[in-house]
Design an enzyme around this catalytic site. Sequence first.
Site, short mmCIF file in Angstrom:
data_model
loop_
_atom_site.label_atom_id
_atom_site.label_comp_id
_atom_site.label_asym_id
_atom_site.label_seq_id
_atom_site.Cartn_x
_atom_site.Cartn_y
_atom_site.Cartn_z
N SER A 14 0.89 -1.05 0.03
CA SER A 14 -0.02 0.12 -0.10
C SER A 14 1.03 1.32 -0.06
CB SER A 14 -0.91 0.13 1.27
OG SER A 14 -1.35 1.45 1.34
N TYR A 29 -1.05 -1.26 10.05
CA TYR A 29 -1.19 -1.55 8.74
C TYR A 29 -0.24 -0.84 7.97
CZ TYR A 29 -3.64 -1.31 4.37
OH TYR A 29 -4.00 -1.56 2.85
P1 NDP Z 1 -10.89 -6.58 0.68
O1 NDP Z 1 -11.24 -6.37 2.42
O2 NDP Z 1 -12.28 -6.30 0.11
O3 NDP Z 1 -10.39 -7.81 0.58
C1 NDP Z 1 -9.45 -8.29 1.53
C2 NDP Z 1 -9.34 -9.85 1.46
O4 NDP Z 1 -8.52 -10.59 2.30
C3 NDP Z 1 -10.59 -10.37 1.92
O5 NDP Z 1 -11.13 -11.28 0.85
C4 NDP Z 1 -10.19 -11.08 3.10
O6 NDP Z 1 -11.10 -12.35 3.53
C5 NDP Z 1 -8.88 -11.71 2.89
N1 NDP Z 1 -8.16 -11.94 4.02
C6 NDP Z 1 -7.98 -11.11 5.41
N2 NDP Z 1 -7.60 -11.93 6.31
C7 NDP Z 1 -7.14 -13.19 5.77
C8 NDP Z 1 -6.59 -14.32 6.10
N3 NDP Z 1 -6.23 -14.53 7.35
N4 NDP Z 1 -6.32 -15.36 5.31
C9 NDP Z 1 -6.91 -15.44 4.00
N5 NDP Z 1 -7.68 -14.23 3.61
C10 NDP Z 1 -7.82 -13.10 4.31
O7 NDP Z 1 -9.86 -5.40 0.44
P2 NDP Z 1 -9.37 -4.97 -0.93
O8 NDP Z 1 -9.96 -5.72 -2.02
O9 NDP Z 1 -9.56 -3.41 -0.90
O10 NDP Z 1 -8.03 -5.24 -0.40
C11 NDP Z 1 -6.93 -6.30 -1.06
C12 NDP Z 1 -5.52 -5.89 -0.80
O11 NDP Z 1 -5.32 -4.60 -1.42
C13 NDP Z 1 -5.19 -5.87 0.47
O12 NDP Z 1 -3.93 -6.28 0.98
C14 NDP Z 1 -5.25 -4.09 1.01
O13 NDP Z 1 -4.37 -4.04 1.97
C15 NDP Z 1 -4.38 -3.83 -0.29
N6 NDP Z 1 -4.85 -2.37 -0.69
C16 NDP Z 1 -6.08 -1.95 -1.04
C17 NDP Z 1 -6.21 -0.54 -1.30
C18 NDP Z 1 -7.43 -0.08 -1.42
O14 NDP Z 1 -7.53 0.97 -1.81
N7 NDP Z 1 -8.72 -0.70 -1.63
C19 NDP Z 1 -5.38 0.57 -0.95
C20 NDP Z 1 -3.94 -0.09 -0.77
C21 NDP Z 1 -3.69 -1.48 -0.45
P3 NDP Z 1 -12.10 -12.46 4.88
O15 NDP Z 1 -12.92 -11.06 4.77
O16 NDP Z 1 -12.75 -13.61 4.43
O17 NDP Z 1 -11.19 -12.59 5.91
#
Ligand code: NDP
Length: 247
Positions: free
Chosen positions: A144, A157
Amino acid sequence: MRIDLSNKVIVITGGAGDLGSAMALQFAQAGACVAINYHRNEKVAKNLLSRISEFSERCCIVYADVTNNDDVYAMYKIVMKKYGRVDVLINNAGRNNDGYTTLMSEKQWSSVITTNLTGTFLCSRVFSKAMIRDKRGKIINIASLKGQLGSEGQANYAASKAGIIGFSKSLAKELGPEGVSVNVVCPGYIKTNLNSGSIKKREIAENMSAMSVEYSKKDFENFMLFLASDMIKGVSGQVYNIDSRIM
Ligand code: NDP
């Protein structure tokens, strides 16, 4: 130009999340075999697979909590049994648990560090074995911009995402001689489940930006499509920001 991924086996952690499912659909449309990792939301994963099944039978969903090494190993075994190899691993699973540092509990700190950083380590460790065996592969870690800029109320984070950058550069040095690349993608702000409440933060981001652009999932998936493809080879240890903030 149409990018063809029909020769690729791609694993996406957190594949049922917003950005994860956007990538899974895009990669499947480009012909890839996609192993979509889900965690708590099997129903969303099944719906996603059913959408993909309308045009491709090459994908699957696979459960794993990326913080649990037994789960990660089981996921690896499932992927290897089904496809026999992995070409691209995308460590996308992530979470936040915001709070000011002076008030943050150790649990709040470690839950985020463990998911974002340790999860990336555990998945990279096991999947890179198959890549080393095949002398090729790509690991793409989703960090990020906050890992570079810091973010008030999100020290856990930001630290986890900064850690991913240091981890990835180190791993790139270790795996480069084996033909495996490791790169980092840092989205700035893309409206998803993760940040749907943070309107104030988005306004701040826009004020700092060189271009007044709101980035969409489409921008992200197009960028990832290019990185996962054979259009880019021999680039490793790099950090790509999907943003226009200038540091
Ligand atoms: P979401 O919350 O939609 O997706 C995150 C996913 O990670 C969820 O499906 C969640 O599943 C999964 N997850 C969390 N913990 C675990 C675990 N222990 N094991 C397996 N899966 C897990 O967020 P985004 O799609 O926005 O984020 C995707 C990535 O992009 C992340 O790494 C985020 O930090 C990064 N990011 C996003 C930004 C944005 O603006 N959207 C900006 C910068 C970075 P569950 O809920 O079932 O645990």
